[in-house]
Design a protein around this motif. Structure first.
Motif, PDB file in Angstrom:
ATOM      1  N   ALA A  38      -0.225 -10.406   9.075  1.00 38.59           N
ATOM      2  CA  ALA A  38       0.795 -10.730   8.129  1.00 38.59           C
ATOM      3  C   ALA A  38       0.280 -10.548   6.606  1.00 38.59           C
ATOM      4  O   ALA A  38       1.136 -10.463   5.798  1.00 38.59           O
ATOM      5  N   ALA A  39      -0.834 -10.236   6.613  1.00 39.54           N
ATOM      6  CA  ALA A  39      -1.461 -10.073   5.149  1.00 39.54           C
ATOM      7  C   ALA A  39      -0.825  -8.964   4.681  1.00 39.54           C
ATOM      8  O   ALA A  39      -0.975  -7.869   5.215  1.00 39.54           O
ATOM      9  N   ARG A  40      -0.721  -9.038   3.443  1.00 38.17           N
ATOM     10  CA  ARG A  40      -0.147  -8.026   2.222  1.00 38.17           C
ATOM     11  C   ARG A  40      -1.202  -8.249   1.254  1.00 38.17           C
ATOM     12  O   ARG A  40      -1.709  -9.228   0.883  1.00 38.17           O
ATOM     13  N   TYR A  41      -1.580  -6.854   0.507  1.00 38.40           N
ATOM     14  CA  TYR A  41      -2.519  -6.907  -0.702  1.00 38.40           C
ATOM     15  C   TYR A  41      -1.747  -6.563  -1.787  1.00 38.40           C
ATOM     16  O   TYR A  41      -1.128  -5.637  -1.751  1.00 38.40           O
ATOM     17  N   GLN A  42      -1.705  -7.394  -2.755  1.00 35.57           N
ATOM     18  CA  GLN A  42      -1.286  -7.083  -4.299  1.00 35.57           C
ATOM     19  C   GLN A  42      -2.344  -7.359  -5.465  1.00 35.57           C
ATOM     20  O   GLN A  42      -3.078  -8.054  -5.349  1.00 35.57           O
ATOM     21  N   ARG A  43      -2.277  -6.138  -6.252  1.00 34.98           N
ATOM     22  CA  ARG A  43      -3.180  -6.237  -7.362  1.00 34.98           C
ATOM     23  C   ARG A  43      -2.254  -6.657  -8.687  1.00 34.98           C
ATOM     24  O   ARG A  43      -1.167  -6.312  -8.842  1.00 34.98           O
ATOM     25  N   PHE A  44      -2.962  -7.437  -9.379  1.00 33.61           N
ATOM     26  CA  PHE A  44      -2.398  -7.996 -10.540  1.00 33.61           C
ATOM     27  C   PHE A  44      -3.324  -7.642 -11.695  1.00 33.61           C
ATOM     28  O   PHE A  44      -4.606  -8.041 -11.710  1.00 33.61           O
TER      29      PHE A  44
END
Length: 727
Positions: A131-137
């Motif tokens: 389920a993991a999604r990767y987001q950059r901020f």
């Protein structure tokens, strides 16, 4: 290929990532202190054919320590080489699948650093990873805001997140979250909208897990939310203690930009409580490099530096490269012109720099400037490229930075904030590595000056007594010898100014290979000279009294005039030294940010503009308070002197002014005072700005007078010696 003996460490948790590894032979164990525990645990063991250290392809730092369980041979794969090879292979699907596998493995290791992961079955972990999604901020970008729906749980894979609330007038920080921290679970458990806001303090990578998946796992493990809550509460309680302790002592403290302090590996810091604002640091840098790579403007903070003092210090972070753990400038450089030494020093290769400016744009703190390329500088092949990027490289090729070595008061120094700023260390690392060397040097310098004062006073008193009894004479015996020694002291006092102006001659080059080993920390080489100068001045003053009687005071001869002028010079020098000791501390108490002399006029205009903008739209009551109390307070002729006499800090002055307003109101109209605190802060800064300018003038007036009077004394000394020689 890397060969390791049993027990040898491959890398440690928290180190910067550069490569991942595949085990060719042997065994490698991964271990870490799980969040919520106080002891190290083994996470997994990588055997033949297995990989580890996959976080190098995704995250910024190691999540665990890797140790050879037996004699082993490893294949070390640099992450950037892997990524370039994958991009150039032409097999996009294969490359993408490999990156997903490596990222999944890195996330699995990161999850296992959490204590609650012990309770999860392998199937549950797989569900989380699926389920993991990767987001950059990016720095300053919100992850979510107060009131948003609670749709996801977040795990910090890299960077730092600031949890905050807005109370109407200012933001209040509730927690700082780093690698391995979960957040967003409280609202998911309660089924409520977001109670706080989450903002990226720096470039951050988050692992996002949707609320439905997490609720499904927590239904099978009812204790999961409780475990997360206990870890979060313990962490926040510890942070509140550190932040609260710092906030009591400061209007701005170390946590204003914690991310900057966390990633910096060599931060340039000026101790404003000892800095005499002479500008010698920038001058020395310009002398050595042709152009100053330090700008004496920047953020001010108050924090404990254990190597200098047990009490919080007012510190300036001037604009100068801080040699980050993972430099943004190096990542964005298209030609590879920016390099990094094994010990963390970041430098620019002029021969590769095309002057494109990508590094200057990438630096979050504006510590890289574009400058005209010197005629003698090497140029990239295939083009003229008139511009070149310029930044501090810690005086690469020398034993230490020039700015540190030329500071006459030892106020400027380089440090690793995560280790040497006590408040940051308590929050980030939790261990003590501060050095006491600076305190020892300061103590030895003070001892030298005190010793000179005692010796000078003793010589002077003995001379006065002996002259009064007629036992000593100025032209013979011990009285004459004292005169000769005083003349020698005059010459030595003049020599103090020589080393300060010849930086290039005494800056020592590094021997051998510049990358062979890290440089030892350096201290000011001019500060001991200043201590010697002060001690010698005190002793020379005593010799002048021992050389000739006090009376007659009138300068009837060149010798008498010389004595008066020298004593005037000594008095001015002594008062200047006393001012150097007292004035910087007082200035540091009333500065919101350190300003250069040329900044004062613009700063005043800016404050006045802000004041009238802020009062616009406020209630009639606030406007009356502004007219009757705040404006007279800001424009008071003697207000700056009263502020200096009180010894109050800006915060204490704000509290005193607000208490005065409350006394006038007698509890009335509290509901109509919105925005008053902002106006109070501005008028206090206006009063303080005038006081700062006054103190800066006092700091600067002494040295020219001291030089002028001492120059006159030297001229009279020549005349006096010539007259004596003729007799």
């Amino acid at each position: 290929m890397v060969s390791l003996a049993e027990g040898e460490v491959v890398y440690r948790a928290g180190e910067a990532t550069r490569a991942f590894y595949v085990v060719a032979e042997g065994l490698v164990a991964l271990s870490a202190v799980r969040r919520g525990e106080d002891h190290e645990s083994e996470l997994r063991v990588a055997g033949k054919g297995a990989s580890f250290g996959e976080e190098a392809t995704a995250f910024g730092a190691r999540s665990a320590t890797a140790t050879a369980r037996a004699s082993s041979r490893l294949c070390e794969v640099p992450a950037h080489v892997f990524q370039r090879a994958a991009a150039r292979s032409g097999k996009a699907e294969v490359a993408e699948r490999l990156e997903r596998i490596l990222r999944r493995a890195a996330t699995r290791d990161l999850l296992h650093t959490m204590a609650f992961a012990r309770a999860l079955d392998p199937e549950d972990v797989d569900v989380l990873l699926d389920a993991a999604r990767y987001q950059r901020f990016e720095r300053g970008q919100p992850v979510y805001r107060e009131g948003d729906p609670s749709t996801d749980l977040f795990l910090v894979a890299d960077g730092m997140i600031q949890i905050q609330t807005d109370d109407g007038e200012r933001l209040r920080v509730r927690a700082y979250l780093g690698r391995g921290d979960f957040f967003g679970d409280a609202e998911i458990e309660a089924g409520s909208p977001r109670l706080t806001s989450a903002v990226a303090s720096g470039p951050s990578l988050l692992v996002t897990i949707d609320a439905r998946t997490f609720r499904g796992i927590s239904a099978r493990h009812p204790e999961l939310f409780g475990a997360l809550r206990r870890i979060a509460l313990d962490q926040q309680a510890a942070q509140r203690g550190v932040v609260g302790r710092a906030a009591q002592n400061a209007t701005q403290h170390a946590f204003r930009d914690l991310y900057r302090l966390k990633v910096a590996r060599s931060l340039l810091v000026i101790d404003l409580e000892t800095c005499v604002r002479c500008g010698h640091c920038a001058w020395g840098c310009a002398e050595l490099h042709g152009e100053a790579r330090i700008v004496r403007r920047g953020d001010k903070m108050v924090a404990r530096v254990e190597a200098r003092s047990e009490a919080p210090r007012s510190l300036l972070l001037p604009n100068s490269c801080q040699h980050c753990e993972n430099p943004s400038c190096m990542i964005d450089c298209p030609t590879g012109a920016i390099g990094r030494e094994p010990d963390g020093e970041v430098f620019i290769r002029e021969a590769l720099c095309t002057g494109c400016g990508a590094c200057a744009k990438a630096c979050p703190w504006d510590n890289i400037q574009m400058a005209t390329r010197p005629a003698e500088a090497s140029r990239p092949a295939g083009g003229a490229y008139p511009d070149v990027a310029v930044k501090c490289d810690l005086c690469r090729g020398y034993e230490g930075p020039a700015c540190v070595q030329v500071c006459p008061t030892g106020s400027i120094f380089r440090m690793n904030p995560s280790e040497e700023l006590a408040d940051v260390r308590d929050l980030v690392l939790g261990g003590s590595t501060a050095r006491a060397a600076v305190q020892e040097r300061v103590a030895s310098s003070a001892g030298l000056v005190v010793g000179g004062a005692i010796a000078g006073a003793a010589i002077g008193v003995v001379g006065l007594i002996m002259h009064a009894r007629g036992l000593w004479h100025a032209d013979a015996g011990l009285g004459g010898a004292a005169g000769v020694l005083a003349a020698v002291g005059f010459v030595l006092l003049v020599l103090y100014a020589v080393p300060k102006r010849l930086v290039r001659l005494w800056m020592r080059k590094r021997g051998g290979d510049e990358t062979a080993e890290p440089r030892a920390p350096v201290a000011s080489r001019v500060r001991p000279q200043l201590a010697v100068h002060l001690a010698l001045g005190l002793v020379t003053t005593g010799l002048v009294f021992a050389h000739a009687p006090v009376y007659p005071i009138a300068p009837s001869t060149a010798g008498g005039a010389l004595r008066l002028v020298f004593l005037a010079s000594a008095l001015v020098g002594g008062l200047s030294a006393f001012g150097y000791l007292v004035i910087p501390r007082r200035m540091a108490r009333i500065e919101r940010s350190a300003a250069l002399p040329e900044d004062f006029s613009a700063a005043r205009r800016d404050l006045v503009d802000r004041l009238y903008r802020e009062v616009s739209g406020k209630s009639d009551l606030v406007k009356r308070i502004f007219e009757k109390i705040l404006v007279p307070f800001a424009m008071s002729t003697f207000g700056p002197l009263l502020l200096l006499a009180s010894g109050r800090t800006l915060r204490q002055e704000e509290q005193a002014l607000r208490a005065r307003i409350d006394r006038v109101l007698e509890g009335r109209g509290k509901e109509r005072l919105a925005g008053l605190d902002g106006l109070v802060r501005i008028v206090v800064e206006l009063r303080a700005l005038t006081a700062q300018r006054l103190l800066l003038r006092l700091l600067r007036v002494g040295l020219p007078l001291h030089i002028l009077t001492f120059g006159m004394a030297m001229a009279l000394l020549v005349v006096h010696v010539a007259a004596v020689m003729k007799r």
